[in-house]
Structures are given as C-alpha cells and as structure tokens.
Design a protein around this motif. Structure first.
Motif, PDB file in Angstrom:
ATOM      1  N   ASP A  53       0.849  -1.109   0.086  1.00  0.00           N
ATOM      2  CA  ASP A  53       0.206   0.223   0.166  1.00  0.00           C
ATOM      3  C   ASP A  53       0.857   1.320  -0.077  1.00  0.00           C
ATOM      4  O   ASP A  53       1.509   1.791   1.028  1.00  0.00           O
ATOM      5  CB  ASP A  53      -0.834  -0.075   1.169  1.00  0.00           C
ATOM      6  N   TYR A  84      -2.298   6.499   3.832  1.00  0.00           N
ATOM      7  CA  TYR A  84      -2.463   5.107   3.296  1.00  0.00           C
ATOM      8  C   TYR A  84      -3.907   4.831   2.858  1.00  0.00           C
ATOM      9  O   TYR A  84      -4.706   5.100   3.782  1.00  0.00           O
ATOM     10  CB  TYR A  84      -2.121   4.050   4.031  1.00  0.00           C
ATOM     11  N   LYS A  86      -5.322   1.505   2.083  1.00  0.00           N
ATOM     12  CA  LYS A  86      -5.699   0.602   2.903  1.00  0.00           C
ATOM     13  C   LYS A  86      -5.561   0.475   4.431  1.00  0.00           C
ATOM     14  O   LYS A  86      -6.328   0.016   5.016  1.00  0.00           O
ATOM     15  CB  LYS A  86      -5.022  -0.702   2.269  1.00  0.00           C
ATOM     16  N   TYR A  87      -4.456   0.966   4.721  1.00  0.00           N
ATOM     17  CA  TYR A  87      -4.031   0.912   6.200  1.00  0.00           C
ATOM     18  C   TYR A  87      -4.142   2.404   6.684  1.00  0.00           C
ATOM     19  O   TYR A  87      -3.092   2.863   7.323  1.00  0.00           O
ATOM     20  CB  TYR A  87      -2.639   0.218   6.399  1.00  0.00           C
ATOM     21  N   THR A  88      -5.293   2.765   7.056  1.00  0.00           N
ATOM     22  CA  THR A  88      -5.589   4.068   7.509  1.00  0.00           C
ATOM     23  C   THR A  88      -4.884   4.395   8.879  1.00  0.00           C
ATOM     24  O   THR A  88      -4.673   5.699   9.389  1.00  0.00           O
ATOM     25  CB  THR A  88      -6.855   4.715   7.449  1.00  0.00           C
ATOM     26  N   ALA A  89      -4.637   3.286   9.604  1.00  0.00           N
ATOM     27  CA  ALA A  89      -4.349   3.360  10.949  1.00  0.00           C
ATOM     28  C   ALA A  89      -2.640   4.024  10.845  1.00  0.00           C
ATOM     29  O   ALA A  89      -2.209   4.602  12.157  1.00  0.00           O
ATOM     30  CB  ALA A  89      -4.335   2.221  11.625  1.00  0.00           C
ATOM     31  N   LEU A  90      -2.315   3.972   9.860  1.00  0.00           N
ATOM     32  CA  LEU A  90      -0.842   4.217   9.409  1.00  0.00           C
ATOM     33  C   LEU A  90      -0.611   5.592   9.170  1.00  0.00           C
ATOM     34  O   LEU A  90       0.463   6.105   9.039  1.00  0.00           O
ATOM     35  CB  LEU A  90       0.031   3.294   8.660  1.00  0.00           C
TER      36      LEU A  90
END
Length: 117
Positions: A53, A84, A86-90
């Motif tokens: 991603d 990001y 897909k990985y919005t927590a990042l």
C-alpha cells in the motif's frame, strides 16, 4: 543514511532546472524534490511486495526559517503527511527540516538535504 543522501543528490541533479536562482522553501521544485526523496524507501518496498500500500505523500505548512543571502541557502521547515489507502491507521504527519542550496558551478542545479524523515 548515506544512501538516502546519495539518492537525494541524484534526484536533485536529475530534476533541477536551468534557472540560476535557488528555489524558495515553498517553490514547486523544492516541494516536488522533498516528496521524491521521501518516496524512495516506499518505492523500494513496493517493488519487493506486490500488494504494498504505497502512501500518498504531501508537504504542507512550508515555512522559511532562515535565508543566508551571502551563500544563497534557505533553511526550511514543513510538515510531511503520509496517507495510506488500505491501512489508514498508519496515516501520519510529522515535521521535517530541509536546506536548499545551489551548486557552486552556477549551472542552475541545487541540492536539498532533508532531515526528519
């Protein structure tokens, strides 16, 4: 660290224009080169992993901290944001500093050193 500096120098030489003035902190040239430098490790990771991603990288709140007219060097600060899909927590944002300096041979090229990536 040396590899990052080396890659940033290559990017700068490849993308610098023919203008003889040193780009200011908020110039498109400076902003694009900072993004290119920040993107290098993510490009390498994306080549190793097929479903990587890749974050979108933006530079915000650019500000000139110091200008040395005698040496024609800008010291700049900005915020870099990584977003990001897909990985919005990042998703994150952090402050960086960068210095913009013309080469001594006066051929319109310049270097940008980025700290804080």
């Amino acid at each position: 660290m040396m590899m990052r500096v080396f890659l940033s120098c290559i990017a700068i030489l490849a993308l610098s224009g023919c203008d003889t003035a040193t780009p200011k902190c908020n110039s498109d040239d400076a902003k694009n080169l900072v993004v290119d430098i920040a993107r290098k490790p993510y490009i390498a990771a994306s080549q190793r992993e097929s479903d990587y991603d890749m974050p979108s990288i933006t530079i915000n709140n650019m500000r000139t901290q110091q200008y040395n007219a005698k040496l024609d060097i800008y010291l700049c600060e900005a915020d870099i944001s990584l977003n990001y899909a897909k990985y919005t927590a990042l998703n994150s944002s952090k402050p960086i500093t960068y210095r913009i300096q013309k080469t001594d041979d006066n051929n319109g090229q310049f270097y940008i050193n980025v700290l804080g990536l």
